[in-house]
Each structure stands twice: as structure tokens, then as C-alpha cells.
Design an enzyme around this catalytic site. Structure first.
Site, PDB file in Angstrom:
ATOM      1  N   SER A 113       0.655  -1.211   0.017  1.00  0.00           N
ATOM      2  CA  SER A 113       0.058   0.013  -0.067  1.00  0.00           C
ATOM      3  C   SER A 113       0.688   1.278  -0.003  1.00  0.00           C
ATOM      4  O   SER A 113       0.773   2.092  -0.961  1.00  0.00           O
ATOM      5  CB  SER A 113      -1.083  -0.061   1.107  1.00  0.00           C
ATOM      6  OG  SER A 113      -0.539   0.135   2.296  1.00  0.00           O
ATOM      7  N   ASP A 114       1.799   1.316   0.998  1.00  0.00           N
ATOM      8  CA  ASP A 114       2.533   2.583   0.979  1.00  0.00           C
ATOM      9  C   ASP A 114       3.634   2.649  -0.016  1.00  0.00           C
ATOM     10  O   ASP A 114       3.837   3.724  -0.134  1.00  0.00           O
ATOM     11  CB  ASP A 114       3.248   2.874   2.428  1.00  0.00           C
ATOM     12  CG  ASP A 114       3.852   1.633   3.027  1.00  0.00           C
ATOM     13  OD1 ASP A 114       4.138   0.797   2.182  1.00  0.00           O
ATOM     14  OD2 ASP A 114       4.342   1.846   4.458  1.00  0.00           O
ATOM     15  N   CYS A 115       4.133   1.763  -0.673  1.00  0.00           N
ATOM     16  CA  CYS A 115       4.951   1.730  -1.455  1.00  0.00           C
ATOM     17  C   CYS A 115       4.428   2.373  -2.667  1.00  0.00           C
ATOM     18  O   CYS A 115       5.193   3.205  -3.570  1.00  0.00           O
ATOM     19  CB  CYS A 115       5.701   0.394  -1.628  1.00  0.00           C
ATOM     20  SG  CYS A 115       6.507  -0.273  -0.439  1.00  0.00           S
ATOM     21  N   GLU A 143       3.773   6.193  -1.815  1.00  0.00           N
ATOM     22  CA  GLU A 143       4.987   7.054  -1.973  1.00  0.00           C
ATOM     23  C   GLU A 143       5.312   7.019  -3.514  1.00  0.00           C
ATOM     24  O   GLU A 143       5.947   8.074  -3.701  1.00  0.00           O
ATOM     25  CB  GLU A 143       6.067   6.517  -1.071  1.00  0.00           C
ATOM     26  CG  GLU A 143       5.703   6.284   0.414  1.00  0.00           C
ATOM     27  CD  GLU A 143       5.338   7.535   1.261  1.00  0.00           C
ATOM     28  OE1 GLU A 143       5.192   8.599   0.630  1.00  0.00           O
ATOM     29  OE2 GLU A 143       4.806   7.525   2.223  1.00  0.00           O
TER      30      GLU A 143
END
Ligand code: LAN
Length: 724
Positions: free
Chosen positions: A453-455, A458
Site C-alpha cells: 500500500s504505502d510503496c 509513496e
């Protein structure tokens, strides 16, 4: 005899020549090569990055001393830009865990894989370099106290690599191991690997039934619901367990059978040691519930009910899923534990010369990294997408994206993100229980190819910051940005929070079945303030530039995510972090989430509490320093020294929250600037990251990325006045 002599000489050789190592980066696939001839070394010169990672003098120049925040950023970028690798990404050591190399070494050994001499020497060096000086053992990670897991496994690895049992450092390690009761007191994974090697009997391993993979999907404990790292380790492990496959005894393993235990091998009742575990390893004790299940599996299920047709079906299906994982990742695999285990499963099933085994052999190199201490195994096949996205964002936040000087670096970085965005879903998405991935970024490379999710968040933020804000060429079309947003919108849990690889698929009660003993919170996906914030801020940035696309979905997503962030705050104003140490890391993200919807110090009591929590922890020198014990205990634990990385995190948190007094931030950044070296770099301090509550992991590039971001943000908000 000539050959023998040569071999003996090699056995004695204790180090390689640092000037012969080279890092090769092909689309983010990082492998280290030891060049044998002078001709090779001449035609492939060492880069500054090679030298830096090897701990050699980089030859990078001394810079004019920085007096202002932006001058400090400039110096930092002058240095850090030289570490960018040819495809555009940054790399680094990603060590910390001390239980990875042994799994690989055992796998190499039992699969008859020749170990290149330079690797053998440097892995040995690394393991000895990381032996705890106080007691001669090893722990779960590089800063941990010695445990049976660390000591039994790394001792075994060293023996397999040729270290002699009588060598003083080995005698010491063995002494400690015996004091701790020997290898029978190791956790589940140690018992598994030692049984594979044939130095324990399989009786000692608590059941890993592949039959679980036959459960219908609606069953609440079906493996597809587990956290992806657990189920993908469980998968090959259950296959190997089902076969009870062991390496046939040989002279070396026969010796190990005598060295690892406190009594003669033949006198050990392995079955009675299934649940033996040293208190030092027992971070997450097994529940009575799991113990009862294990007892039933051992005493009733396995001997009486597990029919051979059931065994065949279970093995056939797990083998099928193993192959899908291999094919979907081109044998790179999800991570450093299931990689070697899949390799082993292929060896057992298909034999030493099969394509699968040969490809796995090649892929193991992707996990290895060389530094001054020797060769280690990274926690993933690299940090490519993650660090590259953050670096881009830091430069943009610092207001430097337009600067001519940094343009080539940023273009390259954007090219890398372009190349590594995942463009297609998995071939067998549903059958192999994979989450959609078209449009996502993985943590490391496209080959590994697992949505995070956060990769993804970002990554898409970094792309938009360059393409939509800073006027960079549109290497990623609007459609591809939409693809990334579509993925983010699939990542939300019922709670409003976001997890790491997939939305949560099972209940928290699954933790009652946590059999690993050494880790906590591993069985299912949880909500993380870090991942949630990344998604929220990516969606916010996206709507600023594409106001109409899925507007309502995004608004709903953000509303629910923010509700989660608010709820996750503790009474003392803090947030618990799961991937960086710890409250400082999560505080930075949570306050950024709140700020993204206008909730800041002046208008929010909760933000004021969040800031106060951090301010109370500021140290006399202006810095912050949080000890990794916070992650284990859930209580803020002060480090004895302030840390550049955590200081930067705290400053970013306070600036996001628009904390009105610049005093504490200025003091903190002054401390950071004082620690900067004349060539623009910062030196490595304490370990930065964590997973599963108990295991720490290094993020060496954070010491560049976050100070750059904090200093740049400061200059933007408060002006670029002299601080030194
Ligand atoms: C990682 C590394 C990156 C990390 C972040 C992106 C920082 C986080 O925000 C989400 C989770 C993620 C992707 C993550 C998950 C767990 C990993 C893969 C690791 C911490 C690196 C190593 C770890 C992995 C589980 C190590 C192998 C150990 C086992 C217990 C299987």
C-alpha cells in the site's frame, strides 16, 4: 594434489580484496560480483557507490562548510547523488535480522549448491563480525541479546561454511549455546532448518500441516487469510514438513549432531522437546489453544487420520501454489525466508538440475550484500522503490526540484519508477490468492512484484511531485497514475485504516495460532498509521491535480482513514509505529495525515497532544533518540544518544503540525548539521527499522533522506538563515 593444495590455501584465506567487488544493478536487480582478474577490474572500474558500500574511501570531495539549512541539503545531495545507481535507484545494505543467512546456507548445503569462494569467505567474516562480544552468541537481530535461535543457527551456518569446531570463537559460541540448553531450546524455525539439515529429528518440529491449504476459503483460519509473509513461509515449510525430508548424514552434520546439544544425539528424545524453548527466545509464547491443537495433530491426526490420499492431495496442491509463487516472481519470491524454502521444495520435488532449482540458485544472489564487515543477507531483495520515492519527495519538499544541478538525478530516479511500476495483474491472481497489482509499486523491484500500500502511495506521490508539480516530462501517462490510485482505493480496511500488502483478511484472534514464538503480530494484516497516511496523502495530492477522477470514492476513503488515525492515537498523544522505531516514526506519519485535512496545532487539541508527546522527549542536545525497546514493549524507551534519523522525523512531524515555535526545531536541525561530515554525508547510527515487534532492520539511506527533507522543509517555512 595441486588442486588439493589450492583448496587448502583457500580454506586459510580469511578475506577478499575489497577493490575487486562490484555491484551490478539491472533494472533494480542488485548482485555483487568478485572480479578475479586485473583485466576485469580495469574494464569495470569501481564506482563511488561501490566504494561507499564497501567502506572504502570514496574520493568524494570535501565541501565548503554548510552554515544554512539549504547549504547542508546541498552538501548532502552532492554526496548522496553520487550513490545513485545506473538505473536510477538507490541501494544499500538492508541487514539487521540475524536469522536469514542460516536458512540460505542450510539450503545451499543440502541442495549441493557450490558457494563461490569469495562469498564463503565474506559471509563467514560477517557472521564473526556480528558475534556478540559479551557472550559469544548471536541474537534475533544485530542489536539484540543472544538467543538460541541466533546462536544455534549462526553457529551451524559457520560450521557449514568451514569454520572449525576448535576455533576459539566457535568454542565460545558453543559454550553459550550449551548454557542456554542447546539447540532443542530453539524456536520453531530453528527446529525446522536443523531437521532439514539432518541434525535434529523431525519429531522436534511442531506440526506444519499442508492440509490446511485444502480448507475451503470460508473457513476463518484458512491460510489465504493470513499475513502474506506468514502464509508464504508456511507454504513451502508445510510441503517440506509433509515429506519429512532431511539431508542424509555426512561427517560434518554428524559432528554438528554432537556439538549443538548438551547430551549425546542418540540419547535425545526429540519428540519431548517440541515445546522446549529458552526464555530468551520466547517473545510470543504459544497459547494453550495452539498447544492443544499441536498435541492433537501429533497424537491423533498424524498417526490415525492423515490418510495417504489426503497427504497426496495436500502435497500436490501446496506444490502447485509453490510453483505459482515462483512463476509469478520469476523465482525472486516474496522474501528472504520463503525464497530459500521454495528453492528447497523445488530441489526435493524436481532434483538438482531442474530449471526451477537452477533459477533459484541464481536468484539467491539478489539477497546478498557486501560491506566492510563481510557479506550479509538483506531483508528483501533491496529497498529500490521505497528509498528512491522518498528521495524524490525530499528534494521536492526542499524546493530544489527545479534546480538545474539536480535535474539529471531526478530524471534518472523518475525513469526508475517508470520502469518499476507493475503493469499487469498476476497470471493466477485468484487461485494463488494474490491481491491486484496492476499500477502498484512493490517495496523493491518489479520482478518481486508484490503490491504494498504505502510503496504504491509513496511511488505515485513521487511521480506526481515531479510530473505535475515540477514540470518534469510525463513518463507515466495519466492512465498509469489512475491505475496506481485504483490500487490504493482497494487497500482500505473496514476500520478505515490500511495494511501493508492486502486489506486484512482474517481476525486478530488468529494470533492465538502464532507458532513462531520469536515474533508478535504476524498472523494477519493490521492497520498501520504509516501505511494509512501514505495512502491518504497520495490521494490528496492526486485530487489536487485530477479533481474529477473517482472524486467521491476518494473523499469517502479519506474520511474513513482519518477517523482511523484519530482513533489510533493513544491517550498520551502518541501513535505506535510498526515499521520504524517507533513512536517517533508513527508520529511523523499520523501528524502528516491530520495536517493533510487541515488539522494542525492551532485548531486541534489532538495535534497539540501529538506534538507535546514528541516535545517531551527532546534531548538536551536538541535531538531525539528512541530505543528499539519501544517496539517490543509498547512504551516509549529513550536511547542513550540522540539519533539523526529520529531527530529528522520529529522535526518533520512538528513542521507538518505547524507547531508555532521554531525554537525546538531549530535546535534539533542545528544538531543534525553539526553531525554532517565535511563531504556532506552523515555516519551510521543506531538501527532505524523494525518488523513483527521484535526484529530490527536497517534503513541506512534514511540518514540522508530524512535530514534532507527536514532541513528543506525548515528553510521553506522559516527561511534559510544561518544556523551554524
Ligand atoms: C518490510 C519492508 C518494508 C515495509 C514498509 C514499506 C516500510 C512498511 O511500511 C510496510 C511493510 C514492509 C513492506 C515490510 C514488511 C515485512 C518485511 C518484508 C519488511 C520489514 C522487510 C523484511 C520483512 C520480512 C517479513 C522479513 C522476513 C521475515 C519473516 C518473518 C518472514
Amino acid at each position: 594434489s595441486n588442486h588439493k593444495q589450492q583448496q587448502q590455501q583457500q580454506q586459510q584465506q580469511t578475506s577478499t580484496e575489497p577493490c575487486r567487488w562490484r555491484l551490478l544493478d539491472e533494472h533494480g536487480r542488485q548482485t555483487w560480483h568478485y572480479l578475479q582478474t586485473d583485466e576485469e577490474t580495469r574494464s569495470w572500474p569501481q564506482s563511488a557507490a561501490d566504494k561507499y558500500h564497501l567502506g572504502l574511501a570514496t574520493g568524494l570531495p570535501d565541501l565548503p562548510p554548510a552554515k544554512t539549512p539549504l547549504a547542508s541539503v546541498d552538501n548532502a545531495l552532492s554526496f548522496f547523488s553520487q550513490l545513485q545507481l545506473p538505473p536510477g535507484n538507490w541501494g544499500c545494505e538492508y541487514g539487521g535480522p540475524m536469522f536469514l543467512l542460516p536458512g540460505l546456507i542450510v539450503t545451499w548445503y543440502v541442495t549441493e549448491t557450490p558457494i563461490p569462494e569469495a562469498y564463503r569467505i565474506e559471509i563467514k567474516n560477517y557472521l564473526f563480525a556480528r558475534q556478540n562480544p559479551q557472550d559469544g552468541g548471536w541474537g534475533l537481530h544485530i542489536e539484540a541479546e543472544s538467543s538460541v535461535f541466533g546462536t544455534a543457527m549462526n553457529y551451524t551456518a559457520l560450521r557449514l561454511l568451514g569454520a572449525a569446531a576448535e576455533e576459539p570463537r566457535m568454542i565460545r559460541a558453543r559454550g553459550l549455546l550449551h548454557e542456554m540448553g542447546g539447540a532443542v531450546n530453539g524456536p520453531h524455525w530453528a527446529k525446522f532448518w536443523l531437521s532439514v539439515l539432518g541434525v535434529c529429528k523431525w519429531d522436534v518440529v511442531n506440526p506444519v500441516p499442508p492440509e490446511l491449504w485444502l480448507l475451503p476459503d470460508w473457513v476463518p483460519i484458512a491460510p489465504w487469510r493470513w499475513w502474506i509473509h506468514m502464509r508464504q513461509v508456511f507454504l513451502p515449510m508445510s510441503f517440506v514438513y509433509s515429506r519429512r525430508w532431511s539431508h542424509p548424514p555426512d561427517p560434518l552434520t554428524s559432528q554438528l549432531r554432537q556439538e549443538l546439544f548438551t547430551q549425546p544425539f542418540d540419547s535425545i528424545d526429540f519428540l519431548s522437546h517440541r515445546n522446549s524453548i529458552s526464555p530468551r527466545d520466547n517473545f510470543h509464547p504459544k497459547t494453550w489453544f495452539l498447544n492443544t491443537i499441536n498435541w492433537t495433530l501429533v497424537n491423533i491426526w498424524n498417526p490415525y487420520l492423515r490418510t495417504s490420499s489426503l497427504v497426496d492431495r495436500a502435497e500436490a496442491w501446496t506444490w502447485n501454489l509453490i510453483q505459482r509463487e515462483d512463476e509469478n516472481t520469476d523465482y525472486a519470491n516474496l522474501g528472504p525466508v520463503n525464497g530459500p524454502m521454495n528453492f528447497l521444495a523445488c530441489y526435493i520435488q524436481e532434483g538438482s538440475n531442474s530449471y526451477s532449482v537452477r533459477r533459484h540458485r541464481e536468484r539467491m544472489d539478489d539477497f546478498l550484500w557486501v560491506k566492510a564487515e563481510g557479506m550479509l543477507m538483506n531483508g528483501t531483495n533491496g529497498v529500490q522503490n521505497w528509498d528512491t520515492s522518498f528521495l524524490i519527495q525530499a528534494v521536492v519538499e526542499a524546493g530544489l526540484a527545479q534546480e538545474y544541478k539536480w535535474r539529471p538525478m531526478l530524471i534518472k530516479a523518475l525513469e526508475y519508477l517508470e520502469d518499476s511500476q507493475i503493469r499487469e495483474d498476476c497470471r493466477d491472481q485468484e487461485v494463488s490468492y494474490r491481491h491486484p497489482r496492476k499500477g502498484a509499486w512493490a517495496f523493491s523491484t518489479k520482478d518481486q512484484g508484490y503490491t504494498v500500500s504505502d510503496c504504491t502511495a509513496e511511488g505515485v506521490k513521487a511521480v506526481m511531485m515531479l510530473q505535475n508539480i515540477s514540470g518534469f516530462p510525463r513518463m507515466l501517462s495519466e492512465e498509469r497514475i489512475h491505475d496506481a490510485i485504483d490500487i490504493l482505493l482497494t487497500m482500505q480496511n473496514a476500520s478505515g485504516g490500511c495494511s501493508s500488502y492486502e486489506p486484512t483478511r482474517g481476525s486478530e484472534y488468529m494470533e492465538y495460532l502464532n507458532a513462531a514464538e520469536v515474533f508478535g503480530r504476524i498472523m494477519v494484516e493490521y492497520d498501520y498509521p504509516e501505511c494509512t497516511t501514505a495512502c491518504v496523502t497520495a490521494l490528496s495530492l492526486f485530487t489536487q491535480h485530477y479533481p474529477n477522477y473517482r472524486k467521491d470514492d476518494i473523499a469517502v476513503f479519506k474520511g474513513r482513514a482519518l477517523a482511523y488515525i484519530r482513533k489510533a492515537q493513544r491517550a498520551d498523544g502518541s501513535w505506535y509505529g510498526s515499521w520504524g522505531i517507533c513512536f517517533t516514526y508513527a508520529g511523523m506519519f499520523a501528524l502528516e495525515s491530520l495536517a493533510s485535512v487541515g488539522e494542525i496545532y492551532s485548531n486541534s487539541e489532538r495535534v497539540r497532544r501529538g506534538c507535546q508527546f514528541l516535545l517531551d522527549k527532546q534531548m538536551d542536545d536538541g535531538g531525539w533518540g528512541e530505543n528499539y525497546r519501544s517496539c517490543e514493549t509498547g512504551v516509549y524507551s529513550q536511547h542513550e544518544n540522540s539519533q539523526v534519523v529520529q531527530t529528522a522525523w520529529a522535526c518533520i512531524a512538528l513542521m507538518e503540525a505547524e507547531y508555532p515555535d521554531k525554537g525546538p526545531i531549530e535546535k534539533a536541525l542545528t544538531m543534525i548539521m553539526k553531525r554532517q561530515q565535511v563531504n556532506g554525508e552523515w555516519l551510521q547510527e543506531a538501527i532505524e527499522g523494525v518488523f513483527n515487534k521484535s526484529c530490527m532492520i536497517s534503513y541506512p539511506n534514511y540518514k540522508f533522506i530524512f535530514p534532507i527533507k527536514a532541513l528543506g522543509m525548515f528553510a521553506k517555512r522559516f527561511g534559510n538563515d544561518r544556523l551554524l
